[in-house]
Design a protein around this motif. Structure first.
Motif, PDB file in Angstrom:
ATOM      1  N   SER A  59      -2.622  -0.202   1.969  1.00  0.00           N
ATOM      2  CA  SER A  59      -1.977  -0.718   0.757  1.00  0.00           C
ATOM      3  C   SER A  59      -0.673  -1.396   1.149  1.00  0.00           C
ATOM      4  N   GLY A  60      -0.043  -2.030   0.176  1.00  0.00           N
ATOM      5  CA  GLY A  60       1.278  -2.594   0.416  1.00  0.00           C
ATOM      6  C   GLY A  60       2.296  -1.500   0.679  1.00  0.00           C
ATOM      7  N   THR A  61       2.137  -0.382  -0.028  1.00  0.00           N
ATOM      8  CA  THR A  61       3.048   0.746   0.179  1.00  0.00           C
ATOM      9  C   THR A  61       2.919   1.275   1.610  1.00  0.00           C
ATOM     10  N   LEU A  64       4.727  -1.018   3.995  1.00  0.00           N
ATOM     11  CA  LEU A  64       6.181  -0.840   4.024  1.00  0.00           C
ATOM     12  C   LEU A  64       6.574   0.440   4.759  1.00  0.00           C
ATOM     13  N   SER A  85      12.504  -4.794  -8.170  1.00  0.00           N
ATOM     14  CA  SER A  85      11.221  -4.904  -7.491  1.00  0.00           C
ATOM     15  C   SER A  85      10.310  -3.821  -8.045  1.00  0.00           C
ATOM     16  N   ALA A  88       7.643   0.625  -5.393  1.00  0.00           N
ATOM     17  CA  ALA A  88       7.148   0.891  -4.037  1.00  0.00           C
ATOM     18  C   ALA A  88       8.167   0.488  -2.973  1.00  0.00           C
ATOM     19  N   THR A  89       8.956  -0.543  -3.249  1.00  0.00           N
ATOM     20  CA  THR A  89       9.942  -1.021  -2.265  1.00  0.00           C
ATOM     21  C   THR A  89      10.940   0.089  -1.935  1.00  0.00           C
ATOM     22  N   VAL A 130      12.948  -8.787  -0.845  1.00  0.00           N
ATOM     23  CA  VAL A 130      11.652  -8.870  -1.541  1.00  0.00           C
ATOM     24  C   VAL A 130      11.522 -10.289  -2.087  1.00  0.00           C
ATOM     25  N   ASP A 156       9.569  -7.555   2.366  1.00  0.00           N
ATOM     26  CA  ASP A 156       8.521  -7.154   1.440  1.00  0.00           C
ATOM     27  C   ASP A 156       8.003  -8.455   0.823  1.00  0.00           C
ATOM     28  N   SER A 158       5.071  -8.905  -0.483  1.00  0.00           N
ATOM     29  CA  SER A 158       3.895  -8.556  -1.296  1.00  0.00           C
ATOM     30  C   SER A 158       3.562  -9.577  -2.377  1.00  0.00           C
ATOM     31  N   SER A 180       1.253  -6.645   0.287  1.00  0.00           N
ATOM     32  CA  SER A 180       0.259  -5.913  -0.481  1.00  0.00           C
ATOM     33  C   SER A 180      -0.847  -6.903  -0.791  1.00  0.00           C
ATOM     34  N   ASN A 182      -3.283  -5.945  -3.018  1.00  0.00           N
ATOM     35  CA  ASN A 182      -3.958  -5.222  -4.097  1.00  0.00           C
ATOM     36  C   ASN A 182      -4.510  -6.204  -5.136  1.00  0.00           C
ATOM     37  N   LYS A 185      -2.407  -9.105  -6.827  1.00  0.00           N
ATOM     38  CA  LYS A 185      -1.630 -10.094  -6.091  1.00  0.00           C
ATOM     39  C   LYS A 185      -2.352 -11.451  -6.041  1.00  0.00           C
ATOM     40  N   GLU A 192      -7.462  -1.307  -2.943  1.00  0.00           N
ATOM     41  CA  GLU A 192      -6.178  -1.252  -2.243  1.00  0.00           C
ATOM     42  C   GLU A 192      -6.289  -1.858  -0.847  1.00  0.00           C
ATOM     43  N   ALA A 193      -5.273  -2.604  -0.467  1.00  0.00           N
ATOM     44  CA  ALA A 193      -5.216  -3.158   0.892  1.00  0.00           C
ATOM     45  C   ALA A 193      -3.820  -3.687   1.163  1.00  0.00           C
TER      46      ALA A 193
END
Ligand SMILES: *Cc1c(COP(=O)(O)O)cnc(C)c1O
Length: 365
Positions: A59-61, A64, A85, A88-89, A130, A156, A158, A180, A182, A185, A192-193
């Protein structure tokens, strides 16, 4: 007419068939975990962003958290970021053991480089800009500050796949850059990716281990990691969609142009300098009549969103501990509104959104 903010159905028959075929290929070769599609996707994204290495994660999380860890950031360290943001950031910084410190934003809703330097302490290790709404931050200024104080940059990115500044793509600026992928996006999986990019070979090897519970090989664990590998199925879908990303972004840009031409006298619209090439993850307008406009559009069947109504440092989990000064962000966050923006919107839907906004302001006069 009803205009949803987002529609994640895959209704185009050709696209649907292409994605089903891509999934079926994975079913047939059976290399479900870290299959060939993962390697190819990593290669393509690294190339697209002009980086040496890309590592697919869950995931993007994850991107990070693992990105920070691969740079050696952890307890006692501080990371300076934006207050505006997706949460998650800040959470990723906290989860790595470090402390987020919040700078202020500029009129473009991105971190204002001029508010960074006064927050630097001996514990500051990195800056995490970000690229909010799909606009790349003022990176040359941020890079100058980072170099002067020997700080690393972790992007970030994302929201900014495909965006660029001075012909340099989002994801090409930091020591580490995170995406991210996801479903919401611009470049999106069907689940999730995420992806981490770097040119640093040591960081690359760290990331490869960290996404597999810190395993160096099949036997030896060198440090605690997580199970954070990207799915081969998602990689297969992303590879297919990568072929169309530029087309999606072009469509978003053309919708953005139409919004700008018709709305710029009524609300504050996002602006692009000649050096900027935005990907319009969101189309975020500003108006002091935000709440009334949102309600009116809702009554007309148009779904809008406020991304995000609470600044990260205003969230209960950060409220008492957060450090920083972000008075401009506190003002702007009351005015922002995201209009429907995605490549699936029809011209008719876009025109309807515009007409309704025009109607609101004529009645308000
Ligand atoms: C979406 C997003 C993330 C988190 O990504 P996930 O894939 O949902 O974990 C992080 N930062 C920003 C700016 C985002 O927009």
């Amino acid at each position: 007419m009803k205009v949803p903010f987002m529609d994640l159905r895959i209704s185009d028959p050709q696209e649907r068939q292409e994605l089903l075929n891509a999934i079926d290929t994975v079913f047939q070769h059976g290399r479900i975990i870290l299959g060939p599609e993962v390697k190819e996707l990593e290669h393509r994204i690294a190339e697209y962003c002009g980086r040496k290495y890309a590592v697919g994660v869950g995931s993007g999380t994850d991107a990070l958290v693992l990105g920070l860890k691969s740079m050696g950031i952890g307890p006692t360290h501080e990371v300076i970021t934006t207050p505006l943001s997706w949460i998650a950031t800040a959470n990723a910084i906290t989860y790595s053991g470090a402390t987020p410190v919040f700078a202020d934003i500029g009129n473009d809703l991105n971190i204002d480089p001029q508010t960074i330097e006064s927050l630097i302490t001996p514990n500051t290790k990195a800056i995490m800009p970000v690229h909010y709404t799909g606009k790349v931050c003022r990176m040359p200024e941020i890079q100058k500050i980072a170099a002067k104080h020997q700080l690393n940059i972790i992007e970030d990115a994302s929201q900014a796949f495909g965006a660029s500044l001075n012909n340099k793509k989002a994801g090409s600026f930091g020591k580490v850059a995170c995406f991210s992928l996801n479903p919401m996006k611009v470049f999106a999986a069907c689940g999730e990716a995420g992806m981490v990019l770097t040119d640093d070979e040591d960081i690359y090897h760290q990331l490869i281990a960290l996404r597999h519970n810190g395993m160096l090989n099949r036997i030896t664990c060198q440090q605690p990691g997580i199970n954070g590998r990207i799915d081969t199925l998602q990689a297969a879908i992303l590879l297919k969609r990568l072929e169309k990303v530029e087309t999606y972004i072009e469509r978003r840009k053309s919708i953005a142009n139409k919004y700008k031409e018709t709305l710029e006298t009524l609300v504050e619209v996002p602006l692009e300098a000649p050096s900027e090439d935005d990907s319009y993850y969101t189309y975020t307008i500003k108006t002091v009549q935000r709440d009334a406009l949102k309600e009116f559009l809702s009554s007309m069947g148009i779904e809008t969103q406020i991304q995000h109504p609470l600044l990260m440092p205003q969230q209960p989990t950060y409220q008492s501990s957060s450090r920083g000064t972000f008075s401009r962000a506190q003002q702007k966050v009351k005015e922002i509104l995201c209009l429907p923006m995605n490549e699936k919107l029809s011209d008719k839907e876009v025109d309807y959104v515009i007409q309704c906004i025009q109607k609101f302001f004529i009645n308000a006069l």
